[in-house]
Design an enzyme around this catalytic site. Structure first.
Site, PDB file in Angstrom:
ATOM      1  N   LYS A 188       0.555  -1.426   0.482  1.00  0.00           N
ATOM      2  CA  LYS A 188       0.048   0.042   0.077  1.00  0.00           C
ATOM      3  C   LYS A 188       0.564   0.914  -0.066  1.00  0.00           C
ATOM      4  O   LYS A 188       2.331   1.220  -0.129  1.00  0.00           O
ATOM      5  CB  LYS A 188      -1.002   0.355   1.383  1.00  0.00           C
ATOM      6  CG  LYS A 188      -1.133  -1.068   1.344  1.00  0.00           C
ATOM      7  CD  LYS A 188      -2.202  -1.399   0.107  1.00  0.00           C
ATOM      8  CE  LYS A 188      -3.970  -3.199  -0.273  1.00  0.00           C
ATOM      9  NZ  LYS A 188      -3.817  -4.284  -0.755  1.00  0.00           N
TER      10      LYS A 188
HETATM   11  C1  LIG Z   1      -9.124  -2.849  -2.927  1.00  0.00           C
HETATM   12  C2  LIG Z   1      -7.887  -4.290  -0.820  1.00  0.00           C
HETATM   13  N1  LIG Z   1      -8.901  -4.544  -0.413  1.00  0.00           N
HETATM   14  C3  LIG Z   1      -9.011  -4.452   1.237  1.00  0.00           C
HETATM   15  C4  LIG Z   1      -8.160  -5.213   1.751  1.00  0.00           C
HETATM   16  C5  LIG Z   1      -7.691  -5.915   2.842  1.00  0.00           C
HETATM   17  O1  LIG Z   1      -6.207  -5.789   3.505  1.00  0.00           O
HETATM   18  P1  LIG Z   1      -5.719  -6.357   4.106  1.00  0.00           P
HETATM   19  O2  LIG Z   1      -4.093  -7.389   3.427  1.00  0.00           O
HETATM   20  O3  LIG Z   1      -4.535  -4.880   5.111  1.00  0.00           O
HETATM   21  O4  LIG Z   1      -5.947  -6.787   5.143  1.00  0.00           O
HETATM   22  C6  LIG Z   1      -6.211  -5.304   0.494  1.00  0.00           C
HETATM   23  C7  LIG Z   1      -5.135  -5.435   0.704  1.00  0.00           C
HETATM   24  O5  LIG Z   1      -4.515  -6.287  -0.503  1.00  0.00           O
HETATM   25  C8  LIG Z   1      -7.156  -4.261  -0.784  1.00  0.00           C
HETATM   26  O6  LIG Z   1      -6.052  -3.987  -1.948  1.00  0.00           O
END
Ligand SMILES: Cc1ncc(COP(=O)(O)O)c(C=O)c1O
Length: 411
Positions: A188
């Site tokens: 991210k």
């Molecule tokens: C569009 C989207 N939503 C939610 C998430 C979930 O985040 P996390 O990996 O921090 O749980 C991600 C992670 O890649 C994502 O790309």
């Protein structure tokens, strides 16, 4: 090669982290009278809220936790349908299932984000929320989606996991709908390895999100009991260590986005004359994160040939970001055998079917799309080709020229 934040980890993060380690106090709650308590999580929540333009923010341990907390905080639950795009990371869909609601898959359009026309087609009397995902650093068509949500009395939850720092027509993503979520995993904009945040302007939603994230406690809790707990919650808390790293990362966001945007413009200009090649539609070029550049080729076969010659994949083949590759969703493989929420008696929509080919517009677009890294190289996004935030103009030019030569040979 992860996202831009991870590439920029340095002395600032070290200093923030050392401050917490040396104080010896790692927990998010503490007394203001205790000099060892640095309140990093609290500071992070305040700063993120200010940056994105929301009144309240709750830090959690991942973007997935943030989605679950936001859905529950908004009151989404058994019997409800939530409209989600067929192109997203699996967490946007799995969190709906864990909130015990039903994800309804909808098409993406040339923005590679939720198609408002298909959202309209997917609305039923059971629809409770629309969950646009700002994929690859670019905001969805929020004007249209907000209008649909308000006309139909639906909630709007923005998944900004891939778009921290982006804005849409001057508003930070996550501040437009009823709530927004962010992820701080390694791919991210900014990162602490893992971490997440929920933002909202609604005080009641904030209270519910806070309670879900910490055993039902109310938001005034600073490590001591405050009043009654209105419902059963979980522990999704962030630690002071995570927040310390993120505070340092946060100070780098503006510089990072300026550089990514300039690099993307440079790359794009070099390949813009390729006839037959089209760029992904960007809803607000001023506000995008510019972490990726996505191009559409005229057909699947040619796109596959170009991707393969560049050592990358078409987006359709990029693993868990495409509904047709999510076998556990397609087959509704729930954790316990009774099949909740798909068999939930509160759900009156009958049998829900997911199958490959159910979103032909999405399938067509993704089968002829290639993601080029400007600052995020993630095999899961199909962006193995491209540059990083460290690359200079010469490297960017060389990479763009290589793309140009390769694509031209097939176009
Ligand atoms: C569009 C989207 N939503 C939610 C998430 C979930 O985040 P996390 O990996 O921090 O749980 C991600 C992670 O890649 C994502 O790309």
């Amino acid at each position: 090669m992860p996202g831009p934040g991870m590439e920029l980890i340095g002395e600032e993060e070290k200093r923030e982290l050392l401050e917490v380690i040396e104080s010896g106090y790692l927990f998010r709650y503490g007394s203001p009278d205790n000099p060892a308590f640095k309140a990093k999580v609290y500071q992070l929540e305040q700063q993120v809220a200010r940056l994105v333009g929301v009144s309240y923010a709750v830090a959690v341990n991942s973007g997935t936790s943030a989605l679950l907390a936001a859905l529950s905080g908004l009151g989404v639950g058994p019997g409800d349908e939530v409209i989600v795009p067929g192109y997203t990371f699996i967490a946007s869909i799995s969190s709906v299932i864990y909130a015990r609601a039903i994800p309804i898959l909808a098409e993406v359009d040339r923005t590679l984000n939720l198609d408002p026309q298909d959202v309209l087609r997917k609305i039923t009397p059971r629809t409770k929320a629309i969950l646009p995902v700002h994929m690859l650093g670019n905001p969805a068509r929020m004007d249209e989606l907000k209008a649909i949500a308000s006309q139909h009395g639906l909630l709007l939850l923005e998944d900004c996991a891939q778009a921290f720092g982006a804005s849409y027509k001057g508003k930070g993503v996550g501040s437009i709908g009823d709530a927004g979520i962010y992820s701080f995993n390694i791919y991210k904009t900014i990162t602490s390895g893992d971490g997440g945040m929920v933002g909202t302007n609604n005080k009641e939603v904030y209270g519910r999100v806070f309670g879900l994230h910490d055993q039902g406690h109310n938001p005034m809790r600073v490590g001591v009991e405050v009043g009654q707990r209105p419902f059963v919650g979980l522990d999704l808390r962030m630690t002071e260590l995570t927040a310390a790293v993120l505070l340092a990362q946060l100070r780098k966001v503006d510089g990072m986005l300026a550089r990514l945007r300039a690099n993307k413009r440079r790359f794009k200009a070099i390949i813009a004359d390729l006839s037959g090649l089209e760029f992904r539609e960007i809803t607000d070029p001023e506000g995008e994160c510019a972490t990726l550049l996505t191009v559409f080729l005229p057909g699947e076969e040619i796109a596959r040939k170009i991707a393969s010659a560049l050592g990358t994949k078409v987006v359709a083949d990029s693993g868990w970001h495409v509904y047709s590759n999510m076998e556990q969703i397609l087959e509704k493989r729930t954790i316990t055998p009774e099949g909740c929420p798909f068999t939930c008696p509160y759900y009156k929509g009958g049998q829900v079917d997911y199958r490959k080919g159910m979103l032909p517009q999405t399938d067509d677009l993704l089968s002829r799309a290639i993601n080029i890294s400007i600052g995020v190289s993630d095999p899961g996004l199909g962006s193995a080709f491209g540059v990083t935030i460290h690359d200079n103009d010469d490297t960017i030019d060389a990479c763009a020229e290589l793309f140009h030569r390769t694509a031209k040979a097939y176009l």
